[in-house]
Design a protein around this motif. Structure first.
Motif, mmCIF file in Angstrom:
data_model
loop_
_atom_site.group_PDB
_atom_site.id
_atom_site.type_symbol
_atom_site.label_atom_id
_atom_site.label_comp_id
_atom_site.label_asym_id
_atom_site.label_seq_id
_atom_site.Cartn_x
_atom_site.Cartn_y
_atom_site.Cartn_z
ATOM 1 N N LYS A 13 3.821 14.376 1.772
ATOM 2 C CA LYS A 13 2.987 13.485 0.946
ATOM 3 C C LYS A 13 2.047 12.661 1.829
ATOM 4 C CE LYS A 13 3.409 12.632 -2.986
ATOM 5 N NZ LYS A 13 2.688 13.108 -4.178
ATOM 6 N N ILE A 14 2.561 12.176 2.938
ATOM 7 C CA ILE A 14 1.728 11.414 3.865
ATOM 8 C C ILE A 14 0.610 12.295 4.409
ATOM 9 C CG2 ILE A 14 1.674 10.249 6.111
ATOM 10 C CD1 ILE A 14 4.565 9.344 5.556
ATOM 11 N N SER A 47 0.822 -1.201 0.000
ATOM 12 C CA SER A 47 0.000 0.000 0.000
ATOM 13 C C SER A 47 0.861 1.259 0.000
ATOM 14 C CB SER A 47 -0.904 0.016 1.225
ATOM 15 O OG SER A 47 -0.142 0.306 2.388
ATOM 16 N N ILE A 48 0.217 2.397 -0.283
ATOM 17 C CA ILE A 48 0.941 3.665 -0.334
ATOM 18 C C ILE A 48 1.566 4.009 1.013
ATOM 19 C CG2 ILE A 48 -1.197 4.983 0.108
ATOM 20 C CD1 ILE A 48 0.039 7.219 -1.612
ATOM 21 N N PHE A 49 0.867 3.728 2.122
ATOM 22 C CA PHE A 49 1.433 4.067 3.427
ATOM 23 C C PHE A 49 2.575 3.131 3.807
ATOM 24 C CE2 PHE A 49 -2.857 6.086 4.197
ATOM 25 C CZ PHE A 49 -2.375 7.387 4.153
ATOM 26 N N GLU A 83 -6.785 14.105 2.466
ATOM 27 C CA GLU A 83 -7.707 13.714 1.399
ATOM 28 C C GLU A 83 -8.675 12.629 1.857
ATOM 29 O OE1 GLU A 83 -5.118 12.577 -1.725
ATOM 30 O OE2 GLU A 83 -4.528 14.642 -2.230
ATOM 31 N N THR A 84 -8.254 11.827 2.817
ATOM 32 C CA THR A 84 -9.114 10.748 3.330
ATOM 33 C C THR A 84 -9.799 11.134 4.640
ATOM 34 O OG1 THR A 84 -7.185 9.725 4.387
ATOM 35 C CG2 THR A 84 -7.776 8.947 2.190
ATOM 36 N N THR A 100 -0.759 15.105 3.184
ATOM 37 C CA THR A 100 -1.784 15.477 2.205
ATOM 38 C C THR A 100 -2.685 14.297 1.869
ATOM 39 O OG1 THR A 100 -0.162 15.076 0.430
ATOM 40 C CG2 THR A 100 -0.434 17.340 1.190
ATOM 41 N N THR A 101 -2.118 13.090 1.831
ATOM 42 C CA THR A 101 -2.933 11.902 1.576
ATOM 43 C C THR A 101 -3.913 11.663 2.717
ATOM 44 O OG1 THR A 101 -1.132 10.894 0.305
ATOM 45 C CG2 THR A 101 -2.875 9.429 1.064
ATOM 46 N N LYS A 104 5.537 4.501 2.123
ATOM 47 C CA LYS A 104 6.065 5.673 2.804
ATOM 48 C C LYS A 104 6.868 5.287 4.042
ATOM 49 C CE LYS A 104 4.417 8.496 -0.142
ATOM 50 N NZ LYS A 104 5.384 9.031 -1.143
#
Length: 336
Positions: free
Chosen positions: A288-289, A250-252, A295-296, A291-292, A255
């Motif tokens: 980046k973390i 996953s994206i996290f 968004e959620t 802002t993601t 990161k």
């Protein structure tokens, strides 16, 4: 008797390590691209990371077909594999060459003169070369080229050293870091004793492990060479598929791995340029973390990561963003 026989085998200049798992068709293209090099002073080491079923049978068939041209090593099967870092380290442990080269099983070298040019430049140096970097081009899964700046392309404009007859020049870590990216493993060659001396790849990292070893490598190296030649072709993983590192996590999780890379750069590096770059890069990933998370709708967690960002690189913009998240947290009834 066995020891005497081993001593009579000449030491190759290069050891090329190709890790692979359940991608026999693509792997064959990668292997053929290595065997097409006009430099023959090499050995090829294949590390099969637990392939199964029909894929494993296909690898065994290739092992017979390429007998005498490459050595195949099979790791025990694990559901998620041992990972690229372990496979690369295993291959390096089997190597006899003076220099280690690497190639992903879904990529290919496209320049048949790559290794011969590297060898000539290394042998022309008065001191031992620790690292040699080149560059590559990238293709999307549908065959379209990725024309955005990648890796360390164009870094030669920051280098002060003059190029040799092969277009290779000495370059420093500070100069390399001005490119903003890192050298992909397909384009990286390490002196084997140097690799072993700083521990090879971090087996706890399963994403951007090549960035990690690049950062650690340029921090530890005394002599680095760079040639701007495009020597390989990298196939960007299809995001719809899950048979590679880039798409399987996953994206996290990605990161988390990236933060580990840059924390190591901050805490463990001896080179001030590497430390400074790691701080900037960590701040970027924290943003980046954050802002993601915004968004959620995860404002509590976003506030935490913005606060971490501000400690590294303070700016009024991100202070305002922190206050916004804190306000959203209060007005939305978010729980801390």
């Amino acid at each position: 008797m066995i020891e005497r026989m081993n001593q009579s085998i000449p030491t190759p200049f290069f050891s090329v390590v190709i890790p692979t798992r359940n991608r026999c068709g693509l792997f064959k293209i990668a292997l053929d691209s290595v065997l097409s090099q006009d430099c023959t002073d090499l050995e090829v080491i294949i590390v099969n990371d637990g392939s199964t079923g029909a894929d494993l049978e296909a690898y065994h068939a290739l092992e017979l077909a390429y007998q005498g041209k490459a050595s195949f090593h099979y790791l025990v099967h694990r559901p998620n594999g041992h990972g690229q870092s372990y496979s690369m380290n295993f291959g390096a442990g089997q190597a006899r060459g003076k220099y280690l080269c690497f190639l992903d099983d879904d990529d290919a070298w496209i320049d048949p003169h790559h290794l011969q040019r590297c060898k000539a430049s290394i042998e022309a140096q008065k001191t031992s070369t620790d690292l040699y970097f080149t560059d590559q081009r990238a293709l999307f899964s549908d065959g379209r080229p990725n024309n955005t700046p990648l890796w360390i392309s164009g870094v030669e404009k920051f280098a002060h050293g003059a190029p040799d007859a092969n277009g290779t020049r000495r370059i420093s870590a500070a100069e390399l870091l001005q490119a903003g990216g890192f050298a992909h493993l397909n384009c990286s060659i390490y002196r084997r004793e140097f690799w072993l001396g700083f521990g090879g790849m971090d087996e706890n990292i399963r994403y951007e492990c090549d960035r990690d070893i690049y950062m650690r490598g340029i921090d530890a190296a005394d002599c680095i060479l760079y040639n701007p030649a495009v020597v390989s072709e990298h196939n960007i993983p299809d995001p719809k598929k899950s048979n590679n590192m880039s798409t399987a996590i996953s994206i996290f999780e990605k990161k988390i791995y990236q933060l580990r890379v840059f924390d190591k750069g901050i805490l463990l590096s001896r080179n001030k340029a590497v430390v400074a770059f790691s701080k900037r890069a960590k701040a970027y990933e924290l943003k980046k973390i954050a802002t993601t998370l915004v968004e959620t709708g995860r404002y509590t967690e976003a506030s935490y990561y913005i606060r971490e960002t501000l400690l590294l690189t303070f700016s009024p913009k991100w202070l305002g963003y922190f206050l916004y998240c804190h306000w959203k947290q209060l007005t939305s009834g978010a729980q801390s």
